[in-house]
Scaffold this motif. Structure first.
Motif, PDB file in Angstrom:
ATOM      1  N   VAL A   1       0.880  -1.296  -0.054  1.00 12.94           N
ATOM      2  CA  VAL A   1      -0.063   0.076  -0.059  1.00 12.94           C
ATOM      3  C   VAL A   1       0.914   1.112  -0.115  1.00 12.94           C
ATOM      4  O   VAL A   1       1.993   1.157   0.548  1.00 12.94           O
TER       5      VAL A   1
ATOM      6  N   LEU B   1       1.349   5.394   1.001  1.00 14.44           N
ATOM      7  CA  LEU B   1       0.929   6.221   1.909  1.00 14.44           C
ATOM      8  C   LEU B   1       1.530   7.761   1.269  1.00 14.44           C
ATOM      9  O   LEU B   1       2.445   7.621   0.876  1.00 14.44           O
TER      10      LEU B   1
ATOM     11  N   SER C   1      -2.931   9.742   3.783  1.00 13.02           N
ATOM     12  CA  SER C   1      -3.805   9.022   3.187  1.00 13.02           C
ATOM     13  C   SER C   1      -3.297   7.670   2.473  1.00 13.02           C
ATOM     14  O   SER C   1      -2.249   7.665   2.076  1.00 13.02           O
ATOM     15  N   ILE C   2      -4.069   6.676   2.500  1.00 14.66           N
ATOM     16  CA  ILE C   2      -3.555   5.520   1.923  1.00 14.66           C
ATOM     17  C   ILE C   2      -4.249   4.758   1.152  1.00 14.66           C
ATOM     18  O   ILE C   2      -5.503   4.847   0.901  1.00 14.66           O
ATOM     19  N   ARG C   3      -3.422   4.163   0.084  1.00 15.19           N
ATOM     20  CA  ARG C   3      -4.279   3.332  -1.045  1.00 15.19           C
ATOM     21  C   ARG C   3      -3.400   2.145  -1.565  1.00 15.19           C
ATOM     22  O   ARG C   3      -2.478   1.966  -1.266  1.00 15.19           O
ATOM     23  N   MET C   4      -4.288   1.060  -2.131  1.00 13.83           N
ATOM     24  CA  MET C   4      -3.376   0.047  -2.282  1.00 13.83           C
ATOM     25  C   MET C   4      -2.595   0.007  -3.547  1.00 13.83           C
ATOM     26  O   MET C   4      -3.351   0.885  -4.395  1.00 13.83           O
ATOM     27  N   ALA C   5      -1.255  -0.464  -3.714  1.00 17.58           N
ATOM     28  CA  ALA C   5      -0.717  -0.405  -4.991  1.00 17.58           C
ATOM     29  C   ALA C   5      -1.127  -1.262  -5.996  1.00 17.58           C
ATOM     30  O   ALA C   5      -1.643  -2.604  -5.584  1.00 17.58           O
TER      31      ALA C   5
END
Lengths: 225, 455
Positions: free
Chosen positions: A127, A129, A144-148
């Protein structure tokens, strides 16, 4: 992704240490297409002078040591060094720090300080950040966090979640940062972490300086599995 | 895998009924299904004999009919063998109610269960669970019917790792009039896990919203779950425990320190168009709103009430949740003013929030909702009803709900939920307009409807 093989070589070399030292981590990111400041590592007093002259004063100096992960905790970072004398004094001080393996000298970069990081999450895998960076990063916790891997629209959604995003759009007369460059940097970064999924535990690029001309990874560390 | 036997079985075997205790889980399940559900029920106990006037079969293989579902409530160490017997007898699936597996450290027994079932790809829910409750079809919860509160039949499926949370959510769903298609407690989720049920319900024609209570995923399982949810055409709502992390170990990077498990979960779900409810209150309101409107509308809200205070509080809540309450155009305001009752016209505020005042008549509400429904300036109407205002009747809920049917502009309502106002509330509920018992709840409903999914 570019230069896969050379990136793997650097990771392999760092395996024993457990983490990738700043100069090597920067090498990895620059090989993949992320901008880094002009830098070089000095091992002797003489080298400091020639490197600094090549880059041009003022410069930043940082300790390179396998024993020091958080450099500021050892006072191992000096910014705005304007003269040769100053640089030499700092070199001598760094030499006395544990595990001294050289002094990284790099150009001064300015801009909004962001953190771009990665974590190899047990449930979700790699993920990314994005947050407001600098040394106060864990105090503000604005991230904020998202999946790679990331798509470009993921980046705008991440920016929307940051309280500090206004800093990037030209706060108090400052020129707006190059958001397109930030998006490209994050997308490339997310591809790198997918590629090295089996090797890394977590990554910090902190700070990533964002200004009107682009985004530059001024410090980087890769913690290996 | 075909899961229909879990939710619409025609024949059910309850294995492990007791002769000595009416409160034994198997007995409760047997009697409630015998008396109140359409499936044919066959009790099983090696001793044979009779229970509630029904023949007890000594084993699953002795039942003369093909069995769709076996509900197993025997000692944990006997379960793997019973599973094998079920497979041999041609049963289509099993729910293992029994506890005493991985949750108490008996991983060996759980592995034996998995081994027995997976050899033939036999679907098993549990162990250590309540199983499934589908109004009108099946109820394997070992809780006596008179003790539980059951929501009506509807279009929300709830899947929960915890049986206790599930039953509690059903109480709240019933209270808000939210209907469910299926409720499943998956317990230790040894074989059937969230991801397979997500797959099942995304194709289930009776389900329009899929809700989950999640405690955690296996390694990399979360990645597959969110990717599947992003492709699901129906809204997926999740609530997860574990927000607070205990004993945060020293971490060597800032990212590892900032990216706690819950923070990652939240960000990743958002990225994939999954609704993350922070608490049960949010979950209930999201589910109610999404069960009425599965298409997302937008974030511009028109607030209508008979009280300035209600309007102001709801504007605060809207802003907090990222919704807009735009000032209406001069033209629209003029249009509104023209239709209002003479006495209301001069005292109402109609800029948005619209305050029709305590003098408003039913007619004023209907006209206002109708005009807003025809306007592009707002995406959703938030109607705050104070039933004690003298000018309105209990018919108002049904009347304004029909305006939604006519124009298709989403409408959410707030009505205090007390028995006295029941007819008003049902006027909304029965016409598929979500109605909350609080202003905050109604705003959450508007938020759910206004959130773009699967971007």
């Amino acid at each position: 992704m570019r230069n896969k093989k050379r990136i793997e070589e650097i990771l392999h070399k760092s395996k024993e240490n457990g983490w990738v030292l700043e100069p090597d981590a920067k090498k990895i990111f620059s090989l993949a297409g992320i901008a880094v400041p002009k830098y070089n590592v000095a091992h002797t007093l003489d080298e400091t002078v020639s490197i600094a002259n090549k880059i041009g004063f003022p410069v930043v100096a940082k300790i390179v040591s396998t024993e020091i992960i958080h450099k500021t905790e050892y006072d191992g970072v000096a910014v705005g060094i304007a003269s040769q004398d100053e640089l030499e004094t700092i070199f001598e001080r760094f030499q006395a720090l544990p595990g001294f393996a050289g002094m990284l000298i790099e150009e001064m970069v300015k801009g909004v300080e962001l953190i771009v990081g990665a974590k190899n999450d047990t449930q979700f895998g790699p993920v990314v950040l994005l947050g407001i960076g600098g040394t106060g990063v864990e105090i503000y916790q604005d991230s904020s966090i998202r999946m790679a891997p990331l798509a470009h629209n993921d980046v705008s959604a991440m920016l929307d979640e940051l309280k500090g995003k206004k800093l990037l759009y030209g706060y108090r007369g400052k020129p707006a940062a190059d958001i397109g460059a930030l998006a490209r940097t994050l997308v490339i970064f997310s591809k790198i972490i997918m590629h090295i999924e089996n090797s890394f535990e977590s990554i910090d690029i902190n700070p990533l300086f964002c200004n009107e001309g682009g985004c530059i990874a001024a410090d980087a560390r890769i913690i290996l599995k | 895998m075909d899961f229909s036997s879990f939710f619409r079985p025609e024949t059910v075997a309850v294995i492990g009924v007791s002769y000595s205790s009416d409160q034994h889980p198997a007995n409760v399940i047997f009697s409630k299904n015998l008396l109140r559900y359409p499936a044919r029920i066959f009790p099983v106990n090696p001793k044979g004999g009779e229970l509630l006037g029904q023949e007890v079969f000594s084993s699953i293989s002795k039942i003369p009919e093909a069995i769709d579902l076996a509900v197993i409530a025997v000692r944990a160490d006997l379960v793997p063998l019973i599973i094998s017997e079920c497979i041999k007898a041609g049963v289509k699936g099993a729910i293992v109610i029994s506890g005493g597996f991985a949750e108490v450290g008996r991983h060996d027994l759980q592995d034996a269960l998995i081994k027995a079932a997976s050899k033939d790809n036999f679907p098993v829910i549990g162990p250590n669970c309540l199983g499934s409750f589908c109004p009108g079809f099946i109820d394997t919860f070992f809780l006596p019917s008179e003790r539980v509160v059951q929501p009506p039949s509807g279009n929300v499926a709830i899947i929960s790792q915890s049986g206790g949370i599930l039953v509690d959510l059903l109480v709240k769903f019933a209270d808000e009039g939210i209907g469910i298609s299926s409720a499943i407690s998956i317990g230790n989720k040894a074989l059937i896990r969230e991801i397979q049920l997500l797959e099942h319900f995304s194709h289930d024609p009776e389900t329009d919203v899929i809700a989950f209570y999640i405690e955690g995923f296996k390694e990399n399982e979360g990645r597959h779950f969110v990717k599947k949810a992003a492709l699901c055409p129906k809204p997926v709502v999740v609530i997860k425990s574990g927000k607070t992390e205990q004993g945060s170990r020293a971490v060597s990077s800032h990212t590892a320190s900032l990216a706690g498990d819950y923070k990652v979960f939240e960000g990743v779900c958002k990225q994939h168009g999954i609704f993350v409810a922070q608490d049960e209150f949010e979950l209930v309101n999201y589910c109610e709103a999404l069960s009425c409107y599965s298409e997302s509308s937008g974030r511009k809200i028109g607030v209508v009430s008979a009280s300035g205070g209600h309007g102001a509080l709801s504007v605060d809540a809207c802003t907090h949740h990222g919704l807009e309450v735009p000032v209406l155009s001069e033209t629209l305001q003029k249009e509104l003013k023209e239709v209002l009752s003479e006495n209301v016209k001069s005292i109402a505020s109609i800029g948005n929030p619209i305050d029709l005042t305590g003098s408003a008549k039913e007619y004023d509400f209907v006209q206002t909702v109708e005009i807003l429904s025809g306007s592009d300036e707002i995406d959703c109407i938030l109607l705050l009803i104070l039933p004690y205002v003298p000018g309105i009747s209990s018919d108002l809920g049904a009347r304004v709900s029909l305006i939604y049917r006519k124009f298709g502009k989403p409408l959410v309502a707030y009505v205090p939920h007390v028995d006295k106002y029941r007819m008003l509330i049902e006027g909304f509920e029965l016409n598929k307009v979500p109605v909350s018992s609080s202003i905050e709840g109604a705003v959450l409903m508007a938020k759910a409807i206004g959130t773009k999914r699967n971007a």
